[in-house]
Design an enzyme around this catalytic site. Structure first.
Site, mmCIF file in Angstrom:
data_model
loop_
_atom_site.group_PDB
_atom_site.id
_atom_site.type_symbol
_atom_site.label_atom_id
_atom_site.label_comp_id
_atom_site.label_asym_id
_atom_site.label_seq_id
_atom_site.Cartn_x
_atom_site.Cartn_y
_atom_site.Cartn_z
ATOM 1 N N GLY A 151 -0.804 7.905 1.216
ATOM 2 C CA GLY A 151 -0.841 8.001 2.680
ATOM 3 C C GLY A 151 0.465 7.642 3.366
ATOM 4 O O GLY A 151 1.558 8.050 2.952
ATOM 5 N N ILE A 152 0.324 6.873 4.424
ATOM 6 C CA ILE A 152 1.465 6.547 5.279
ATOM 7 C C ILE A 152 2.490 5.691 4.541
ATOM 8 O O ILE A 152 3.699 5.876 4.692
ATOM 9 C CB ILE A 152 0.934 5.859 6.547
ATOM 10 C CG1 ILE A 152 0.282 6.957 7.416
ATOM 11 C CG2 ILE A 152 2.010 5.134 7.312
ATOM 12 C CD1 ILE A 152 -0.920 6.525 8.162
ATOM 13 N N GLY A 153 2.013 4.782 3.709
ATOM 14 C CA GLY A 153 2.929 3.925 2.957
ATOM 15 C C GLY A 153 3.790 4.733 2.007
ATOM 16 O O GLY A 153 5.008 4.513 1.902
ATOM 17 N N GLY A 212 0.825 -1.205 0.000
ATOM 18 C CA GLY A 212 0.000 0.000 0.000
ATOM 19 C C GLY A 212 0.855 1.249 0.000
ATOM 20 O O GLY A 212 0.580 2.213 0.726
ATOM 21 N N ALA A 213 1.893 1.243 -0.863
ATOM 22 C CA ALA A 213 2.868 2.343 -0.827
ATOM 23 C C ALA A 213 2.498 3.490 -1.753
ATOM 24 O O ALA A 213 3.255 4.447 -1.859
ATOM 25 C CB ALA A 213 4.253 1.810 -1.198
ATOM 26 N N ASN A 214 1.359 3.404 -2.421
ATOM 27 C CA ASN A 214 1.050 4.458 -3.398
ATOM 28 C C ASN A 214 0.388 5.677 -2.772
ATOM 29 O O ASN A 214 0.227 6.701 -3.449
ATOM 30 C CB ASN A 214 0.198 3.913 -4.555
ATOM 31 C CG ASN A 214 -1.096 3.292 -4.100
ATOM 32 O OD1 ASN A 214 -1.095 2.129 -3.698
ATOM 33 N ND2 ASN A 214 -2.187 4.034 -4.137
ATOM 34 N N SER A 219 -3.565 0.278 14.703
ATOM 35 C CA SER A 219 -4.376 1.488 14.865
ATOM 36 C C SER A 219 -4.860 1.617 16.305
ATOM 37 O O SER A 219 -4.993 0.617 17.024
ATOM 38 C CB SER A 219 -5.594 1.397 13.941
ATOM 39 O OG SER A 219 -6.547 2.386 14.264
ATOM 40 N N TYR A 236 -13.225 -3.541 11.585
ATOM 41 C CA TYR A 236 -11.912 -2.868 11.475
ATOM 42 C C TYR A 236 -11.107 -3.091 12.761
ATOM 43 O O TYR A 236 -9.918 -3.426 12.714
ATOM 44 C CB TYR A 236 -12.122 -1.375 11.218
ATOM 45 C CG TYR A 236 -10.835 -0.605 11.020
ATOM 46 C CD1 TYR A 236 -10.001 -0.849 9.933
ATOM 47 C CD2 TYR A 236 -10.454 0.398 11.924
ATOM 48 C CE1 TYR A 236 -8.818 -0.129 9.745
ATOM 49 C CE2 TYR A 236 -9.284 1.125 11.738
ATOM 50 C CZ TYR A 236 -8.462 0.857 10.656
ATOM 51 O OH TYR A 236 -7.299 1.578 10.476
#
Ligand SMILES: NC(=O)c1ccc[n+]([C@@H]2O[C@H](COP(=O)([O-])OP(=O)(O)OC[C@H]3O[C@@H](n4cnc5c(N)ncnc54)[C@H](OP(=O)(O)O)[C@@H]3O)[C@@H](O)[C@H]2O)c1
Length: 305
Positions: free
Chosen positions: A26-28, A22-24, A152, A177
């Protein structure tokens, strides 16, 4: 950690490789940016090629000379995780750092993957459980491997419901979640226990409340809970770059220890500089952690070496 830890404290990472799911965005993305700035080669593991390459272009603008590449991975699919891991291991015998970051949050209605898993559980926990197990040979082939798993604050209200893990009987978006984010900490801690003495460090982190795409992609801006938090957002929340600092601390600080949980030091851990924080007691239950591990091996078919 006497002084506030910042990205400037990241040591030189030349010669190190890191894979971030999920590097595309936000945090990633922000974690990838700082890792390449400090010399690491980063694999941006993304499910969407177009978004992945847009992120790579942005990375080259923000960090000229960045050493990074896009690799395609849908972490919600165990079949795709297995396909990806086989291809990755064939091409890359070593990996220094794995950041289990990709996540989805609180879909208003229950979504199920083609493999029959509740989508948040598949993406946030099961896929990363399988990925980590399959990449362990490459991690263990390096001198000081680390696995960082992004949890989280929402773990606090989470419960691992072994009688209804896929929430078929009763689906509540935030319970679903919370279960996955609790699973993230239980997994990171169990991996730390199982890796004791091997040199591999496993840490869990959380980014407080950070401005990213996670709300739009999950509950949507009309969800009451997110509305409340993000309406007062400018005061209570932090940027995605600040939200990436716990991840970066866990991934690179020489003072980080296996089994720790890193989060922001501000009021309510909503924002601030990375420090060791305490998860709720539900995340410290070793028996639940061991049971979740066994169930995850059964569900994914990935048995750890
Ligand atoms: N933002 C916060 O306040 C907050 C608070 C606590 C915890 N977290 C955690 O932080 C992590 C990162 O989230 P974020 O806030 O940075 O949100 P984000 O901007 O929405 O980033 C999530 C990333 O995960 C990717 N992703 C989602 N499903 C995927 C899949 N099946 N396979 C591969 N990649 C997938 C997304 O890709 P696409 O762009 O293709 O959707 C995106 O790149 C998550 O684990 C989240 O639970 C965030």
């Amino acid at each position: 950690m006497a002084t506030k830890w910042t990205a400037a404290d990241i040591p030189a990472l030349a010669g190190k490789t890191a894979l971030i799911t999920g590097a595309n965005s936000g945090i990633g993305y922000q974690a990838a940016l700082e890792l390449v700035r400090h010399g690491a080669h980063v694999y941006l593991a993304c499910r969407n090629a177009e978004k992945g390459h847009a992120a790579l272009s942005r990375l080259h603008v923000e960090a000229p000379g960045a050493s990074a590449e896009v690799v395609l991975l849908d972490v919600s699919s165990i079949a795709d995780v297995k396909r990806f891991a086989a291809e990755f291991l064939a091409a890359h015998p070593t990996l220094d750092l794995l950041i289990n970051n990709a996540g989805v949050m609180a879909f208003p209605t229950r979504q199920v993957t083609p493999e029959g898993f509740e989508r948040q559980f598949a993406t946030n926990h099961l896929g990363h459980f399988a990925l980590t197990g399959l990449l362990l040979p490459a991690l263990r082939a390096t001198p000081a491997p680390r696995v960082v798993t992004v949890a989280s604050l929402a773990h606090r209200n989470g419960k691992i419901d072994f009688d209804d893990l896929q929430m078929e009987k009763s689906y509540k978006p935030w319970d679903a979640y919370g279960q996955t984010k609790l699973a993230n900490i239980l997994f990171a801690r169990e991996l730390a226990r199982r890796s004791a003495g091997t040199g591999l460090l496993s840490l869990a982190v959380h980014p407080g409340v950070s401005q990213t795409s996670i709300v739009d992609n999950g509950p949507g801006a009309n969800d009451l809970k997110t509305k409340l938090i993000f309406t007062f957002g400018k005061f209570l929340t932090q940027t995605d770059a600040a939200g990436a600092l716990p991840t970066l601390y866990a991934a690179t600080s020489p003072n980080a220890h296996s089994g720790e949980y890193i989060g922001p030091d501000g009021l309510g851990e909503l924002k601030g500089s990375p420090v060791v924080v305490k998860p709720r007691a539900n995340a410290l239950d070793e028996a639940v952690g061991k049971r979740l591990w066994d169930v995850s091996e059964q569900l994914t078919g990935v048995v750890y070496p």
